[in-house]
Structure formats: structure tokens, C-alpha cells
Design a protein around this motif. Structure first.
Motif, PDB file in Angstrom:
ATOM      1  N   LEU A 180       7.100   8.084  13.522  1.00  0.00           N
ATOM      2  CA  LEU A 180       8.007   8.916  12.716  1.00  0.00           C
ATOM      3  C   LEU A 180       9.319   9.122  13.456  1.00  0.00           C
ATOM      4  O   LEU A 180      10.403   8.958  12.865  1.00  0.00           O
TER       5      LEU A 180
ATOM      6  N   TRP B 239      14.047  12.684  20.971  1.00  0.00           N
ATOM      7  CA  TRP B 239      14.324  13.259  19.664  1.00  0.00           C
ATOM      8  C   TRP B 239      15.346  14.394  19.787  1.00  0.00           C
ATOM      9  O   TRP B 239      16.287  14.485  18.996  1.00  0.00           O
TER      10      TRP B 239
ATOM     11  N   SER C  86      15.463  21.257  10.637  1.00  0.00           N
ATOM     12  CA  SER C  86      14.661  20.076  10.308  1.00  0.00           C
ATOM     13  C   SER C  86      14.284  19.290  11.560  1.00  0.00           C
ATOM     14  O   SER C  86      13.183  18.721  11.622  1.00  0.00           O
TER      15      SER C  86
ATOM     16  N   HIS D 187      11.350   5.878  13.519  1.00  0.00           N
ATOM     17  CA  HIS D 187      11.948   5.639  12.211  1.00  0.00           C
ATOM     18  C   HIS D 187      13.175   6.530  12.015  1.00  0.00           C
ATOM     19  O   HIS D 187      14.247   6.060  11.600  1.00  0.00           O
ATOM     20  N   LEU D 188      13.028   7.824  12.311  1.00  0.00           N
ATOM     21  CA  LEU D 188      14.143   8.748  12.084  1.00  0.00           C
ATOM     22  C   LEU D 188      15.322   8.472  13.008  1.00  0.00           C
ATOM     23  O   LEU D 188      16.480   8.561  12.583  1.00  0.00           O
TER      24      LEU D 188
ATOM     25  N   VAL E 160      15.593  13.978   4.336  1.00  0.00           N
ATOM     26  CA  VAL E 160      14.592  12.966   4.707  1.00  0.00           C
ATOM     27  C   VAL E 160      13.657  13.523   5.771  1.00  0.00           C
ATOM     28  O   VAL E 160      12.434  13.347   5.694  1.00  0.00           O
ATOM     29  N   ARG E 161      14.198  14.205   6.753  1.00  0.00           N
ATOM     30  CA  ARG E 161      13.357  14.805   7.792  1.00  0.00           C
ATOM     31  C   ARG E 161      12.313  15.731   7.159  1.00  0.00           C
ATOM     32  O   ARG E 161      11.122  15.641   7.457  1.00  0.00           O
TER      33      ARG E 161
ATOM     34  N   HIS F 236      17.050   5.521  11.510  1.00  0.00           N
ATOM     35  CA  HIS F 236      17.669   5.938  10.258  1.00  0.00           C
ATOM     36  C   HIS F 236      18.941   6.748  10.524  1.00  0.00           C
ATOM     37  O   HIS F 236      19.989   6.510   9.924  1.00  0.00           O
ATOM     38  N   GLU F 237      18.854   7.676  11.455  1.00  0.00           N
ATOM     39  CA  GLU F 237      19.993   8.545  11.724  1.00  0.00           C
ATOM     40  C   GLU F 237      21.104   7.822  12.465  1.00  0.00           C
ATOM     41  O   GLU F 237      22.291   8.086  12.243  1.00  0.00           O
TER      42      GLU F 237
ATOM     43  N   ASN G 262      19.124  14.510  18.063  1.00  0.00           N
ATOM     44  CA  ASN G 262      19.661  15.601  17.246  1.00  0.00           C
ATOM     45  C   ASN G 262      20.931  16.168  17.865  1.00  0.00           C
ATOM     46  O   ASN G 262      21.878  16.506  17.147  1.00  0.00           O
TER      47      ASN G 262
ATOM     48  N   ILE H 153      20.108  13.162   5.686  1.00  0.00           N
ATOM     49  CA  ILE H 153      19.325  13.138   6.925  1.00  0.00           C
ATOM     50  C   ILE H 153      18.401  14.353   6.981  1.00  0.00           C
ATOM     51  O   ILE H 153      17.205  14.236   7.257  1.00  0.00           O
TER      52      ILE H 153
ATOM     53  N   VAL I  64      10.384  18.336  12.671  1.00  0.00           N
ATOM     54  CA  VAL I  64       9.932  17.001  13.078  1.00  0.00           C
ATOM     55  C   VAL I  64       9.285  17.081  14.457  1.00  0.00           C
ATOM     56  O   VAL I  64       8.198  16.533  14.689  1.00  0.00           O
TER      57      VAL I  64
END
Length: 172
Positions: free
Chosen positions: A126, A16, A98, A129-130, A56-57, A133-134, A20, A53, A102
Motif C-alpha cells: 500500500l 511514508w 490521511s 503504491h501510494l 485515494v489515501r 501515485h503521489e 508526506n 491524493i 495510512v
């Protein structure tokens, strides 16, 4: 948790952090005018995609682990999900805030052995998914840059994207 479970969660949370970092690197690599590019007429700008983004986070943390929803200062709260923010430093601060929310939600719910409140059977879902999505929106931004004649050269994009994923270091 067993030591192997703790190690796995550390690796997942590191992924994660890497995700980012890659998103921030894309933001920092945008050429002059890059925040305003669109893949299609009437489509979202790169700035709007980045703000989406961030929104949504924050929304997913608030819905799925509300105890980890951050109390952010007003300058880190989006006016709307698709805001057309043009201050790249503000966008970066928002994305860092954000991303931390998360991270805290997934780490906290995993450590407590709790599922997410609304959407996910396990907190790691989660993150998955992110990241998906990102990555999707990352590709939209790069496509919009190409269409606008502002493509980021592969030799410049590689070290700030693929090299981040493939770096072999201990999770933080």
C-alpha cells in the motif's frame, strides 16, 4: 516480529512520513495562484490533484484496513474526490490526517501479521503504491507550475524534496 523486521518496518514507515513531508512542502512552496494551475486545459488543478491524493489515501485505507479508517471531522473530509479546494491550510490538515490513517493501517496490519483486505498481499505494498501515485501527481503539479510560468526554482525545490529523502537520520 524479529528485531530486524521491526527495524525494516520503522524505516518503511519513515519513508511514508518523508513522502508526506515532501508533498506538504510542495503545497507550502506553491506561489500565489499555484493551486489553480493546470498542465492541460480541462485537466485537474493543483488543488484538485492534492484533494485526489487525500481521497485515494482514505479510500484505500477504508477498503483494505477498515478498522483504521479514521472518523474525521467534517472540515477534513473532501466534498468529492476532485474537489477544487483553495484553502491551503485545510488541504495541509487533510493530507496530514490521511497520511496518519495510512501509517496506522500499515503499522497495525503489519504488527498483526495481516494482509490487506482487498488489494495488497502485504501492507507495505500500500505504501509503495501510494508513494508512486503521489510522486506522479507531484510531477504533474510541478509541470503545471512550469507551464503557467510559476516554476519553483531547483535551488528552492531541492531542500524541500530531495534533501528530505536523502537525509541520514534515525527513523522516527
Amino acid at each position: 516480529m524479529m528485531a530486524t523486521d521491526q527495524n525494516l518496518i520503522a524505516v518503511v514507515l519513515d519513508s511514508w512520513n518523508r513522502n508526506n513531508t515532501i508533498l506538504l512542502n510542495l503545497l507550502y512552496a506553491l506561489p500565489e495562484g499555484g493551486l489553480s494551475v493546470r498542465a492541460l486545459v480541462g485537466g485537474p488543478t493543483a488543488a484538485q490533484l492534492l484533494m485526489h491524493i487525500h481521497s485515494v489515501r482514505l479510500s484505500l485505507v477504508a477498503e483494505d484496513a477498515p478498522e483504521f479508517a479514521p472518523s474525521l471531522p467534517p472540515d477534513l473530509l473532501p466534498e468529492e474526490e476532485w474537489a477544487d479546494e483553495r484553502d491551503s491550510l485545510r488541504i495541509a490538515r487533510m493530507l496530514m490526517a490521511s497520511a496518519q490513517a495510512v501509517w496506522n493501517a500499515v503499522q497495525g496490519r503489519t504488527a498483526a501479521g495481516q494482509v490487506m483486505h482487498l488489494h495488497y498481499d502485504h501492507p507495505v505494498l500500500l505504501l509503495q503504491h501510494l508513494i508512486w501515485h503521489e510522486g506522479y501527481h507531484h510531477g504533474q503539479i510541478k509541470l503545471a507550475l512550469k507551464i503557467a510560468g510559476l516554476a519553483i526554482a531547483d535551488q528552492d525545490a531541492g531542500p524541500c524534496t530531495w534533501a528530505i529523502w536523502m537525509n541520514k537520520e534515525e527513523p522516527k
